[in-house]
Design an enzyme around this catalytic site. Structure first.
Site, PDB file in Angstrom:
ATOM      1  CB  CYS A  63      37.967  39.087  35.924  1.00 54.55           C
ATOM      2  SG  CYS A  63      39.046  37.861  36.692  1.00 54.55           S
ATOM      3  CG  HIS A 122      40.682  41.655  38.469  1.00 58.15           C
ATOM      4  ND1 HIS A 122      39.478  41.064  38.159  1.00 58.15           N
ATOM      5  CD2 HIS A 122      40.507  42.985  38.237  1.00 58.15           C
ATOM      6  CE1 HIS A 122      38.620  41.990  37.766  1.00 58.15           C
ATOM      7  NE2 HIS A 122      39.228  43.169  37.798  1.00 58.15           N
ATOM      8  CD  GLU A 134      36.904  46.226  37.472  1.00 59.78           C
ATOM      9  OE1 GLU A 134      37.911  45.576  37.815  1.00 59.78           O
ATOM     10  OE2 GLU A 134      36.417  47.133  38.169  1.00 59.78           O
TER      11      GLU A 134
END
Length: 161
Positions: A63, A122, A134
């Site tokens: 990420c 994240h 993502e």
């Protein structure tokens, strides 16, 4: 002659659906109401690439690797290869905005902690229209999916500000 519009549920794993979604989101982003700036070409070019923890390209990502490289391609430094560090970099530079003011291209973070300085596990790129880009986990590739609100931290980062 009648025009027929067929509505289908998008299958984000289907390349045709994914391409149509990218085109739609890019058009939205380019409009003044969507921020006036199209989607990052670097991020679009890496859709479908594999996730590997610690991945920083050129064909594997995690990420924070895809967010760091996307902004680096635009000449913008957003912090190191860490979701928490990228949040702290945006906070230190006073580039955080409430989620209600999020624009296309903003960074968004997920955290199990409500503390401002808590761990962010994240990071994603907001694409507008409640969609995000993502690199989620080893079972998925770099993708565009609907924004998930569970554990979404209440601030977005605007690196281009």
């Amino acid at each position: 002659m009648t025009n027929v519009i067929r509505v289908v549920r998008a299958d984000y794993a289907n390349p045709v659906h994914a391409a149509a979604l990218v085109m739609l989101l890019d058009a939205y982003a380019s409009d003044p109401m969507g921020g006036g700036e199209g989607l990052n070409d670097f991020a679009k070019a890496n859709l479908g690439e594999r996730y590997v923890l610690g991945g920083m390209g050129p064909d594997i990502w995690d990420c924070s690797g895809i967010t760091k490289a996307s902004y680096a391609a635009a000449g913008i430094y957003i912090g190191t290869h860490s979701a928490t560090n990228q949040f702290n970099t945006m906070a230190s530079a006073r580039k955080l905005v409430p989620l209600s003011q999020a624009q296309v291209g903003d960074l968004m973070w997920y955290s199990q902690e409500s503390a401002f300085n808590g761990d962010k596990y994240h990071v994603v790129i907001y694409l507008g229209g409640d969609m995000m880009l993502e690199a989620p986990n080893p079972a998925r590739t770099v993708r565009i999916v609907p924004l998930r609100y569970g554990e979404l931290f209440p601030y977005a980062g605007r690196p281009s500000a």
